[in-house]
Design a protein around this motif. Structure first.
Motif, mmCIF file in Angstrom:
data_model
loop_
_atom_site.group_PDB
_atom_site.id
_atom_site.type_symbol
_atom_site.label_atom_id
_atom_site.label_comp_id
_atom_site.label_asym_id
_atom_site.label_seq_id
_atom_site.Cartn_x
_atom_site.Cartn_y
_atom_site.Cartn_z
ATOM 1 N N ASP A 31 -2.380 1.455 16.623
ATOM 2 C CA ASP A 31 -3.024 2.571 17.315
ATOM 3 C C ASP A 31 -3.007 3.846 16.481
ATOM 4 O O ASP A 31 -3.745 4.788 16.776
ATOM 5 C CB ASP A 31 -2.398 2.814 18.690
ATOM 6 N N GLU A 32 -2.177 3.919 15.438
ATOM 7 C CA GLU A 32 -2.148 5.064 14.528
ATOM 8 C C GLU A 32 -1.935 4.545 13.109
ATOM 9 O O GLU A 32 -1.234 3.533 12.908
ATOM 10 C CB GLU A 32 -1.008 6.030 14.890
ATOM 11 N N PRO A 33 -2.486 5.218 12.089
ATOM 12 C CA PRO A 33 -2.395 4.692 10.720
ATOM 13 C C PRO A 33 -0.973 4.639 10.168
ATOM 14 O O PRO A 33 -0.657 3.747 9.364
ATOM 15 C CB PRO A 33 -3.266 5.654 9.910
ATOM 16 N N TYR A 34 -0.097 5.558 10.595
ATOM 17 C CA TYR A 34 1.254 5.585 10.030
ATOM 18 C C TYR A 34 2.069 4.354 10.431
ATOM 19 O O TYR A 34 3.138 4.105 9.879
ATOM 20 C CB TYR A 34 1.992 6.858 10.427
ATOM 21 N N ARG A 35 1.585 3.568 11.366
ATOM 22 C CA ARG A 35 2.278 2.343 11.755
ATOM 23 C C ARG A 35 1.982 1.181 10.793
ATOM 24 O O ARG A 35 2.646 0.138 10.851
ATOM 25 C CB ARG A 35 1.896 1.939 13.179
ATOM 26 N N SER A 36 1.009 1.368 9.925
ATOM 27 C CA SER A 36 0.630 0.329 8.965
ATOM 28 C C SER A 36 1.469 0.456 7.696
ATOM 29 O O SER A 36 1.376 1.446 6.979
ATOM 30 C CB SER A 36 -0.862 0.450 8.621
ATOM 31 N N ILE A 37 2.298 -0.549 7.411
ATOM 32 C CA ILE A 37 3.077 -0.604 6.169
ATOM 33 C C ILE A 37 2.283 -1.476 5.199
ATOM 34 O O ILE A 37 2.126 -2.678 5.418
ATOM 35 C CB ILE A 37 4.482 -1.185 6.397
ATOM 36 N N ASN A 38 1.779 -0.864 4.135
ATOM 37 C CA ASN A 38 0.821 -1.534 3.252
ATOM 38 C C ASN A 38 1.515 -2.105 2.022
ATOM 39 O O ASN A 38 2.090 -1.359 1.232
ATOM 40 C CB ASN A 38 -0.267 -0.542 2.833
ATOM 41 N N TYR A 39 1.456 -3.411 1.845
ATOM 42 C CA TYR A 39 2.099 -4.030 0.683
ATOM 43 C C TYR A 39 1.448 -5.375 0.372
ATOM 44 O O TYR A 39 0.789 -5.973 1.224
ATOM 45 C CB TYR A 39 3.597 -4.225 0.929
ATOM 46 N N VAL A 40 1.639 -5.837 -0.844
ATOM 47 C CA VAL A 40 1.211 -7.182 -1.234
ATOM 48 C C VAL A 40 2.382 -7.988 -1.797
ATOM 49 O O VAL A 40 2.220 -9.164 -2.121
ATOM 50 C CB VAL A 40 0.061 -7.151 -2.278
ATOM 51 N N GLU A 41 3.544 -7.362 -1.937
ATOM 52 C CA GLU A 41 4.720 -8.033 -2.483
ATOM 53 C C GLU A 41 5.966 -7.422 -1.873
ATOM 54 O O GLU A 41 6.055 -6.199 -1.718
ATOM 55 C CB GLU A 41 4.755 -7.876 -4.009
ATOM 56 N N CYS A 42 6.932 -8.271 -1.483
ATOM 57 C CA CYS A 42 8.232 -7.781 -1.024
ATOM 58 C C CYS A 42 9.313 -8.743 -1.507
ATOM 59 O O CYS A 42 9.054 -9.590 -2.366
ATOM 60 C CB CYS A 42 8.261 -7.612 0.496
ATOM 61 N N HIS A 43 10.515 -8.629 -0.978
ATOM 62 C CA HIS A 43 11.630 -9.428 -1.488
ATOM 63 C C HIS A 43 11.494 -10.909 -1.158
ATOM 64 O O HIS A 43 12.073 -11.751 -1.832
ATOM 65 C CB HIS A 43 12.956 -8.884 -0.954
ATOM 66 N N ASP A 44 10.757 -11.252 -0.097
ATOM 67 C CA ASP A 44 10.533 -12.650 0.266
ATOM 68 C C ASP A 44 9.266 -13.183 -0.412
ATOM 69 O O ASP A 44 8.361 -12.431 -0.753
ATOM 70 C CB ASP A 44 10.376 -12.790 1.784
ATOM 71 N N ASN A 45 9.199 -14.505 -0.562
ATOM 72 C CA ASN A 45 8.025 -15.187 -1.103
ATOM 73 C C ASN A 45 7.799 -14.859 -2.584
ATOM 74 O O ASN A 45 8.619 -14.231 -3.227
ATOM 75 C CB ASN A 45 6.782 -14.870 -0.256
ATOM 76 N N TYR A 46 6.650 -15.301 -3.106
ATOM 77 C CA TYR A 46 6.342 -15.066 -4.513
ATOM 78 C C TYR A 46 6.186 -13.572 -4.804
ATOM 79 O O TYR A 46 5.723 -12.812 -3.939
ATOM 80 C CB TYR A 46 5.017 -15.731 -4.887
ATOM 81 N N THR A 47 6.532 -13.169 -6.022
ATOM 82 C CA THR A 47 6.026 -11.874 -6.483
ATOM 83 C C THR A 47 4.527 -12.032 -6.706
ATOM 84 O O THR A 47 4.008 -13.152 -6.800
ATOM 85 C CB THR A 47 6.692 -11.440 -7.798
ATOM 86 N N MET A 75 -1.992 2.168 -2.647
ATOM 87 C CA MET A 75 -1.719 3.587 -2.815
ATOM 88 C C MET A 75 -2.832 4.484 -2.287
ATOM 89 O O MET A 75 -2.596 5.649 -1.976
ATOM 90 C CB MET A 75 -1.469 3.907 -4.297
ATOM 91 N N LEU A 76 -4.055 3.967 -2.174
ATOM 92 C CA LEU A 76 -5.179 4.787 -1.729
ATOM 93 C C LEU A 76 -5.577 4.495 -0.283
ATOM 94 O O LEU A 76 -6.589 5.002 0.197
ATOM 95 C CB LEU A 76 -6.381 4.585 -2.661
ATOM 96 N N SER A 77 -4.780 3.691 0.411
ATOM 97 C CA SER A 77 -5.033 3.390 1.821
ATOM 98 C C SER A 77 -4.265 4.351 2.722
ATOM 99 O O SER A 77 -3.202 4.863 2.351
ATOM 100 C CB SER A 77 -4.601 1.955 2.148
ATOM 101 N N GLU A 78 -4.809 4.550 3.922
ATOM 102 C CA GLU A 78 -4.068 5.285 4.939
ATOM 103 C C GLU A 78 -2.882 4.425 5.392
ATOM 104 O O GLU A 78 -2.934 3.197 5.338
ATOM 105 C CB GLU A 78 -4.967 5.613 6.124
ATOM 106 N N GLY A 79 -1.823 5.061 5.836
ATOM 107 C CA GLY A 79 -0.630 4.337 6.228
ATOM 108 C C GLY A 79 0.491 4.579 5.233
ATOM 109 O O GLY A 79 0.467 5.553 4.477
ATOM 110 N N VAL A 80 1.460 3.691 5.221
ATOM 111 C CA VAL A 80 2.659 3.858 4.409
ATOM 112 C C VAL A 80 2.649 2.852 3.258
ATOM 113 O O VAL A 80 2.693 1.647 3.498
ATOM 114 C CB VAL A 80 3.934 3.657 5.255
ATOM 115 N N PRO A 81 2.583 3.309 2.011
ATOM 116 C CA PRO A 81 2.617 2.365 0.889
ATOM 117 C C PRO A 81 4.021 1.830 0.657
ATOM 118 O O PRO A 81 5.004 2.565 0.735
ATOM 119 C CB PRO A 81 2.140 3.212 -0.299
ATOM 120 N N PHE A 82 4.097 0.531 0.370
ATOM 121 C CA PHE A 82 5.376 -0.135 0.108
ATOM 122 C C PHE A 82 5.233 -0.883 -1.216
ATOM 123 O O PHE A 82 4.386 -1.766 -1.344
ATOM 124 C CB PHE A 82 5.692 -1.106 1.247
#
Length: 226
Positions: A31-47, A75-82
Motif C-alpha cells: 500500500d506504500e512504496p517504503y514497504r517494498s524491500i528491493n533486492y535480487v540477492e541475499c544470504h540465502d540461495n545463489y548469489t 537503486m533507481l526504484s522506489e522503496g528500500v534498496p537491499f
C-alpha cells in the motif's frame, strides 16, 4: 529455468513500471512504496553471479552486464534498496546455493574480486549518489507515486520502457533497456546524467543507446512530456 528480466527474459511494460514504482499501484503488493524491500540477492540461495554461471551457464561478461542492470533496477526504484555484501563485485560462493553450514572459503568476502570488478563498484557508488541527490527516487507514499510519476509506451516498439519522475524544479526520465541493440532516440531539452555506467553531464540532440541498463536523463521543468 526462467532467466529473469536482467538476463533478457520477457517482462511486460506494465510490470516493469510498477516494479520501479515500488509495487504499490493498483493490484500490486504494497500500500506504500517504503514497504517494498528491493533486492535480487541475499544470504540465502545463489548469489546473482552464481545463478548466472552455475544455473544459467552464462559467460562472465554476460553476467556482469546483467548484474549491473539488476543493481541499477534496485537503486533507481522506489522503496528500500537491499544489497548483499559483495554483490557489487559479483560475489561467488562457487555454486553453493545454501551456504549456512559451509566453511570460510565458501562464505568469505573475496576482496580480490573487488579489484577485478572495480568498475561495477564505481557504478554502484554513482547510483547511490544519484539516489541521494534526487528525492524523486525516494518517494514515501502511494499518493506521491500517483502524483509525481508517469510512464509512457511511446518507445515500446524499440523495447524501451520510459518512466518520468517529476519534481517542482526538474523531471527525471528513466529509459530502461534490457538488450544490446542500438537505438537512436531524441529527448528534447533533456541531458543525460547517467549512461548505465557512470554519472555524466551530456547534452545532445540525439542519443545512441547501445548498452543494457537504465539511462537517466534530466530537464529543468515540471513538464513530464518529451
Amino acid at each position: 529455468v526462467n532467466p529473469g528480466y536482467a538476463f533478457g527474459g520477457e517482462k511486460s511494460h506494465k510490470d516493469i513500471c510498477n516494479l520501479i514504482l515500488g509495487s504499490c499501484v493498483n493490484q500490486y503488493k504494497f500500500d506504500e512504496p517504503y514497504r517494498s524491500i528491493n533486492y535480487v540477492e541475499c544470504h540465502d540461495n545463489y548469489t546473482f553471479f552464481d545463478f548466472g554461471k552455475y544455473k544459467l551457464q552464462k559467460k562472465d561478461k554476460e553476467i556482469y552486464l546483467a548484474a549491473k542492470f539488476a543493481l541499477e533496477f534496485i537503486m533507481l526504484s522506489e522503496g528500500v534498496p537491499f544489497i548483499h555484501a559483495g554483490e557489487e563485485f559479483l560475489r561467488t560462493k562457487y555454486g553453493v546455493e545454501n551456504s549456512y553450514n559451509s566453511n570460510d572459503e565458501i562464505n568469505k568476502i573475496d576482496y580480490a574480486r573487488r579489484d577485478k570488478y572495480i568498475s561495477l563498484v564505481d557504478t554502484v557508488r554513482d547510483l547511490i549518489s544519484l539516489r541521494k541527490e534526487y528525492s524523486v527516487f525516494r518517494l514515501t507514499s502511494e499518493k506521491e507515486i500517483l502524483s509525481k510519476t508517469h510512464n509512457s509506451e511511446g518507445l515500446k516498439h524499440k523495447n524501451l520502457s520510459l518512466i518520468f519522475l517529476n519534481d517542482d524544479k526538474y523531471t527525471i526520465l528513466l529509459v530502461i533497456k534490457n538488450d544490446l541493440k542500438k537505438n537512436l532516440v531524441e529527448f528534447e531539452n533533456y541531458k543525460m546524467i547517467f549512461d548505465t555506467n557512470r554519472k555524466c553531464n551530456i547534452t545532445k540532440k540525439q542519443y545512441m543507446l547501445d548498452n543494457k541498463g537504465i539511462y537517466v536523463f534530466k530537464k529543468h521543468t515540471g513538464n513530464m512530456s518529451i
